[in-house]
Design a protein around this motif. Structure first.
Motif, short mmCIF file in Angstrom:
data_model
loop_
_atom_site.label_atom_id
_atom_site.label_comp_id
_atom_site.label_asym_id
_atom_site.label_seq_id
_atom_site.Cartn_x
_atom_site.Cartn_y
_atom_site.Cartn_z
N GLY A 10 0.80 -1.22 0.00
CA GLY A 10 0.00 0.00 0.00
C GLY A 10 0.83 1.26 0.00
O GLY A 10 0.30 2.35 0.19
N ASP A 11 2.17 1.13 -0.19
CA ASP A 11 3.03 2.30 -0.17
C ASP A 11 2.93 3.10 -1.46
O ASP A 11 3.28 4.27 -1.49
N ALA A 12 2.53 2.46 -2.54
CA ALA A 12 2.45 3.13 -3.83
C ALA A 12 1.04 3.00 -4.38
O ALA A 12 0.36 2.00 -4.14
N ALA A 13 0.61 4.01 -5.12
CA ALA A 13 -0.72 3.99 -5.71
C ALA A 13 -0.69 3.17 -6.99
O ALA A 13 0.20 3.33 -7.83
N GLY A 14 -1.67 2.29 -7.14
CA GLY A 14 -1.76 1.49 -8.34
C GLY A 14 -2.22 2.32 -9.53
O GLY A 14 -2.82 3.39 -9.37
N ASP A 15 -1.94 1.82 -10.72
CA ASP A 15 -2.31 2.57 -11.93
C ASP A 15 -3.49 1.94 -12.66
O ASP A 15 -3.77 2.26 -13.80
N GLY A 16 -4.20 1.03 -11.98
CA GLY A 16 -5.43 0.49 -12.55
C GLY A 16 -6.53 1.53 -12.50
O GLY A 16 -6.36 2.62 -11.94
N VAL A 20 -11.05 -5.34 8.05
CA VAL A 20 -11.34 -5.46 6.62
C VAL A 20 -11.45 -4.08 5.97
O VAL A 20 -11.01 -3.88 4.83
N MET A 21 -12.04 -3.10 6.66
CA MET A 21 -12.11 -1.76 6.08
C MET A 21 -10.71 -1.19 5.81
O MET A 21 -10.45 -0.60 4.76
N ARG A 22 -9.80 -1.38 6.76
CA ARG A 22 -8.43 -0.89 6.55
C ARG A 22 -7.79 -1.59 5.35
O ARG A 22 -7.09 -0.96 4.55
N SER A 23 -8.01 -2.90 5.25
CA SER A 23 -7.43 -3.63 4.12
C SER A 23 -8.08 -3.21 2.80
O SER A 23 -7.42 -3.18 1.76
N MET A 24 -9.37 -2.85 2.84
CA MET A 24 -10.05 -2.40 1.62
C MET A 24 -9.42 -1.11 1.10
O MET A 24 -9.09 -0.99 -0.08
N TRP A 25 -9.23 -0.13 2.00
CA TRP A 25 -8.63 1.13 1.56
C TRP A 25 -7.23 0.91 1.00
O TRP A 25 -6.86 1.47 -0.02
N ARG A 26 -6.46 0.06 1.67
CA ARG A 26 -5.11 -0.19 1.18
C ARG A 26 -5.14 -0.96 -0.14
O ARG A 26 -4.36 -0.66 -1.05
N GLY A 27 -6.02 -1.94 -0.24
CA GLY A 27 -6.11 -2.71 -1.47
C GLY A 27 -6.55 -1.86 -2.65
O GLY A 27 -6.03 -2.01 -3.76
N LEU A 28 -7.52 -0.97 -2.44
CA LEU A 28 -7.97 -0.10 -3.52
C LEU A 28 -6.90 0.91 -3.91
O LEU A 28 -6.75 1.24 -5.09
N ARG A 29 -6.13 1.37 -2.94
CA ARG A 29 -5.03 2.28 -3.28
C ARG A 29 -3.98 1.56 -4.13
O ARG A 29 -3.50 2.09 -5.13
N THR A 51 -4.42 -0.95 -6.02
CA THR A 51 -4.97 -1.44 -7.29
C THR A 51 -5.33 -0.32 -8.24
O THR A 51 -4.92 -0.31 -9.41
N ILE A 52 -6.10 0.66 -7.77
CA ILE A 52 -6.60 1.71 -8.66
C ILE A 52 -6.25 3.12 -8.19
O ILE A 52 -6.71 4.10 -8.77
N GLY A 53 -5.46 3.22 -7.12
CA GLY A 53 -5.01 4.53 -6.69
C GLY A 53 -5.96 5.29 -5.79
O GLY A 53 -5.75 6.47 -5.50
N THR A 54 -7.04 4.64 -5.33
CA THR A 54 -7.98 5.31 -4.43
C THR A 54 -7.25 5.86 -3.20
O THR A 54 -6.48 5.15 -2.57
N ASP A 55 -7.51 7.12 -2.88
CA ASP A 55 -6.85 7.75 -1.74
C ASP A 55 -7.81 8.74 -1.10
O ASP A 55 -8.12 9.78 -1.68
N VAL A 56 -8.30 8.40 0.10
CA VAL A 56 -9.24 9.30 0.78
C VAL A 56 -8.54 10.16 1.82
O VAL A 56 -9.19 10.98 2.47
N SER A 57 -7.22 10.02 1.96
CA SER A 57 -6.52 10.76 3.01
C SER A 57 -6.53 12.26 2.77
O SER A 57 -6.42 13.05 3.72
#
Length: 276
Positions: free
Chosen positions: A7-13, A169-178, A180-186
């Motif tokens: 989760g250190d880098a944003a995905g480009d999906g 699971v919510m924490r893992s969801m945010w990290r997984g989406l970041r 995979t597709i770069g989602t970032d709500v921070s």
């Protein structure tokens, strides 16, 4: 483990491709569960801002079109242009006054030659890169005297949040989406500042947190969202399938004692043009 997996880098999906493809069975229903949880709040805010007859509106990332149709039916606006990268759900539910455009809002000039008294985007920018540029681009589409309204998720699973199957699971969801597709709500709490930087004012913001109750629209939305992003969550290494299944059972039980992600809504007004 790779940086993306941690989760250190944003995905480009891309949303709708790497996860949440619109052609997947039940995707429209998942979006509608979110609408049931948030549409009343969105509409109440838009009506308070004065949206009504005579307004020409742009709804960006319109999804299944619930807000666009309610603007026409309840607020009695003049017209709504609903834009999305995939418009299959919008085309299925067309109504008079609703114009539909398939477009990528990250592309320069995705709407040309038009300005709108309301520009609205909900749960869109959090999934996209270059957010400051996009906010500026959306502000340019607002007519003088009009308003830009942006809503996105804010994560409430802080370090002090009790450890539950839901929280894990919510924490893992945010990290997984970041990853995979770069989602970032921070960065979402910076909306008022970014709207100000785009030349809008006055600006303001509010947060709504729908209650998690068994069988409620928001609980069903998160359950569907977890199922559809399960692969991305498991890839983080924070959870396995058993943990996701445990969280699904917890979410649908009377034992659930947790906060949903909130929806932060921020708005800013385009100054009226003054005669030189």
């Amino acid at each position: 483990m790779s940086a993306a997996a941690r989760g250190d880098a944003a995905g480009d999906g891309r949303y709708g491709e790497a996860v949440f493809p619109p052609q997947q069975a039940g995707e429209g229903e998942r979006i509608d569960f979110g609408a049931l949880a948030y549409d009343d709040i969105t509409m109440a805010r838009l009506r308070t801002l004065g949206v009504g007859p005579g307004w020409r509106c742009l709804d960006v990332g319109a999804g299944t079109g619930t807000v666009a149709r309610r603007l026409l039916d309840e607020a009695e606006v003049t017209s709504v242009l609903a834009v999305d990268r995939d418009v299959r759900f919008l085309a299925e539910r067309a109504v008079p006054g609703l114009d539909v455009a398939e477009a990528d809002i990250t592309a320069p000039g995705f709407v040309t030659g038009r300005r709108f008294r309301l520009v609205h985007a909900r749960f869109v920018l959090m999934h996209l890169p270059e957010r400051e540029r996009l906010i500026t681009a959306l502000a340019e589409l607002v007519a003088p005297g009009g308003v830009l309204v942006l809503s996105d998720a804010v994560d409430l699973t802080s370090d002090r949040t009790p450890g539950t199957p839901y929280t894990k699971v919510m924490r893992s969801m945010w990290r997984g989406l970041r990853a995979t597709i770069g989602t970032d709500v921070s960065w979402v709490p910076s909306y008022p500042h970014l709207l100000r930087g785009a030349g809008l004012g006055p600006v303001a913001a509010e947060v709504h947190v729908p209650p998690l109750m068994p069988g409620s629209p928001i609980s069903r939305f998160w359950a569907d969202t977890w199922e559809r992003s399960r692969g991305a969550m498991v890839a983080t290494g924070l959870v396995d399938d058993a943990a996701v299944d445990s969280a699904l059972r917890y979410l649908d039980s009377d034992e659930c004692a947790a906060l949903s992600a909130g929806m932060l809504t921020a708005w800013g007004w385009k100054p009226e043009e003054t005669a030189s």
